[in-house]
Design an enzyme around this catalytic site. Sequence first.
Site, PDB file in Angstrom:
ATOM      1  N   THR A 207     -48.927   6.794  31.234  1.00  0.00           N
ATOM      2  CA  THR A 207     -47.884   7.804  31.451  1.00  0.00           C
ATOM      3  C   THR A 207     -47.775   8.210  32.925  1.00  0.00           C
ATOM      4  O   THR A 207     -48.749   8.090  33.663  1.00  0.00           O
ATOM      5  CB  THR A 207     -48.302   9.036  30.617  1.00  0.00           C
ATOM      6  OG1 THR A 207     -48.270   8.658  29.268  1.00  0.00           O
ATOM      7  CG2 THR A 207     -47.461  10.250  30.853  1.00  0.00           C
ATOM      8  N   ARG A 235     -43.319   7.593  16.221  1.00  0.00           N
ATOM      9  CA  ARG A 235     -44.369   8.547  16.634  1.00  0.00           C
ATOM     10  C   ARG A 235     -43.936   9.292  17.905  1.00  0.00           C
ATOM     11  O   ARG A 235     -43.410   8.713  18.839  1.00  0.00           O
ATOM     12  CB  ARG A 235     -45.663   7.768  16.898  1.00  0.00           C
ATOM     13  CG  ARG A 235     -46.823   8.605  17.463  1.00  0.00           C
ATOM     14  CD  ARG A 235     -46.969   8.444  18.951  1.00  0.00           C
ATOM     15  NE  ARG A 235     -48.213   9.004  19.473  1.00  0.00           N
ATOM     16  CZ  ARG A 235     -48.480   9.157  20.755  1.00  0.00           C
ATOM     17  NH1 ARG A 235     -47.601   8.771  21.660  1.00  0.00           N
ATOM     18  NH2 ARG A 235     -49.610   9.670  21.155  1.00  0.00           N
ATOM     19  N   VAL A 236     -44.169  10.590  17.920  1.00  0.00           N
ATOM     20  CA  VAL A 236     -43.904  11.380  19.119  1.00  0.00           C
ATOM     21  C   VAL A 236     -45.253  11.896  19.637  1.00  0.00           C
ATOM     22  O   VAL A 236     -46.052  12.418  18.864  1.00  0.00           O
ATOM     23  CB  VAL A 236     -42.962  12.568  18.805  1.00  0.00           C
ATOM     24  CG1 VAL A 236     -42.788  13.453  20.030  1.00  0.00           C
ATOM     25  CG2 VAL A 236     -41.599  12.049  18.332  1.00  0.00           C
ATOM     26  N   GLY A 237     -45.493  11.706  20.931  1.00  0.00           N
ATOM     27  CA  GLY A 237     -46.776  12.116  21.521  1.00  0.00           C
ATOM     28  C   GLY A 237     -46.728  13.520  22.097  1.00  0.00           C
ATOM     29  O   GLY A 237     -45.841  14.323  21.780  1.00  0.00           O
ATOM     30  N   ASP A 238     -47.681  13.791  22.977  1.00  0.00           N
ATOM     31  CA  ASP A 238     -47.791  15.125  23.572  1.00  0.00           C
ATOM     32  C   ASP A 238     -46.761  15.374  24.671  1.00  0.00           C
ATOM     33  O   ASP A 238     -46.436  16.529  24.971  1.00  0.00           O
ATOM     34  CB  ASP A 238     -49.190  15.307  24.175  1.00  0.00           C
ATOM     35  CG  ASP A 238     -49.485  14.258  25.250  1.00  0.00           C
ATOM     36  OD1 ASP A 238     -49.203  13.063  25.010  1.00  0.00           O
ATOM     37  OD2 ASP A 238     -49.987  14.628  26.325  1.00  0.00           O
ATOM     38  N   THR A 258     -52.069  13.333  30.777  1.00  0.00           N
ATOM     39  CA  THR A 258     -52.032  11.931  30.358  1.00  0.00           C
ATOM     40  C   THR A 258     -53.283  11.632  29.545  1.00  0.00           C
ATOM     41  O   THR A 258     -54.371  12.103  29.881  1.00  0.00           O
ATOM     42  CB  THR A 258     -51.954  10.969  31.551  1.00  0.00           C
ATOM     43  OG1 THR A 258     -52.157   9.631  31.077  1.00  0.00           O
ATOM     44  CG2 THR A 258     -52.991  11.264  32.623  1.00  0.00           C
ATOM     45  N   GLY A 259     -53.111  10.872  28.484  1.00  0.00           N
ATOM     46  CA  GLY A 259     -54.264  10.546  27.656  1.00  0.00           C
ATOM     47  C   GLY A 259     -53.854  10.377  26.207  1.00  0.00           C
ATOM     48  O   GLY A 259     -52.665  10.213  25.906  1.00  0.00           O
ATOM     49  N   GLY A 261     -52.510  11.270  23.228  1.00  0.00           N
ATOM     50  CA  GLY A 261     -51.591  12.380  22.993  1.00  0.00           C
ATOM     51  C   GLY A 261     -51.912  13.285  21.823  1.00  0.00           C
ATOM     52  O   GLY A 261     -51.716  14.503  21.897  1.00  0.00           O
TER      53      GLY A 261
HETATM   54  N1  ASP Z   1     -50.118  10.976  26.421  1.00  0.00           N
HETATM   55  C1  ASP Z   1     -49.319   9.812  26.173  1.00  0.00           C
HETATM   56  C2  ASP Z   1     -49.008   9.745  24.691  1.00  0.00           C
HETATM   57  O1  ASP Z   1     -49.888   9.986  23.896  1.00  0.00           O
HETATM   58  C3  ASP Z   1     -49.950   8.546  26.597  1.00  0.00           C
HETATM   59  C4  ASP Z   1     -50.493   8.538  27.988  1.00  0.00           C
HETATM   60  O2  ASP Z   1     -50.715   9.546  28.609  1.00  0.00           O
HETATM   61  O3  ASP Z   1     -50.696   7.455  28.525  1.00  0.00           O
HETATM   62  O4  ASP Z   1     -47.919   9.412  24.344  1.00  0.00           O
END
Ligand code: ASP
Length: 341
Positions: A207, A235-238, A258-259, A261
């Site tokens: 991200t 799917r929807v992330g953070d 980032t990480g 989610g």
């Molecule tokens: N946080 C993002 C998600 O889960 C992925 C990422 O940070 O690389 O969609």
Amino acid sequence: MKNLLVAFLVILFTLSCNPTTTQEDMTATAPTVRPDYVLVIHGGAGAMSRDKMSAEDEKAYRAGLQQALDAGKAILANGGTSMDAIEATIHILEDSPLFNAGRGSVLTNAGTIEMDASFMDGATLNAGAVAGIKTIRHPVSAARLVMTESPHVMLSGQGAEDYAVANGLEVKDTSYFHTDRRLRQLNRAKSKEETASLDWEESKYGTVGAVALDKHGNLAAATSTGGMTNKRYGRVGDVPIIGAGTYANNATCAVSCTGHGEYFIRNVVAHSISALMEYKGLSLAEAGDEIVMKKLVAQEGSGGLIAVDHQGNIAMPFNSAGMFRGFVKSDGETGVAIYRD
Ligand code: ASP
């Protein structure tokens, strides 16, 4: 005369002790007065390590981060707003096929690309987000439009696409966003059960995000992503969830995460940083440490964040092996880094 000589020697000694920030030494000096501007960016946290990344890739990532920093810095140095700076910065990262946002986004389990983005204005607490974007070249701008032009905070799917198009954003064919590297990653992810064994190239993360403090004392944060490799379509992330992946408040700080989610949603990470400062009086560094290095680590929630507070202090904590990151301040202090050490 003697005093002059002593002063000269002191200056010489100070200069020799403070070489320009080495690439992985990213501890920015705590400012005594609020700097004119600060910009901090990330290009995703993940399992990057020195032995696994080729010199060529490393050079390309560092150059991409630097180009993004330069774009935002040019705006801030001219007295532009933190919001304009982070948007321009993220455009560079979304256009680069290296990062997992816009062109070069990761693939879903159906082989499609579904992008999420968010934007927040620390001066007004106004916020905007989009989820499941498929054809908009710059999802971050779609998020900003939702914030400024609509009465809503989040739009998803076709409704988000239509809204972005109606407001003049550039559309690209879905093929524009696809890269061979991401297809290889998807195939490898599908053939492995244990995601923990993925190397940096196969990592699910990447991200991009930016936070800034401008001359006027305003904070802003934005994040843009393709999400996680092999995520279930839909799917929807953070990232588009305000308070989870992104948050900004002039009274405290601006944060972009980032990480993994799902962990960032469950722990409402970005807002937690702000809340720890607002309600418990923690410093930005203490708040970042509390959430990223303690709370998330205890849950095995991998990732990191970038943040700047209203005084211009910077924090970039991450609990993964690496995080593409960089910062620039009006006093000239700057740096770009990838690894932990
Ligand atoms: N946080 C993002 C998600 O889960 C992925 C990422 O940070 O690389 O969609």
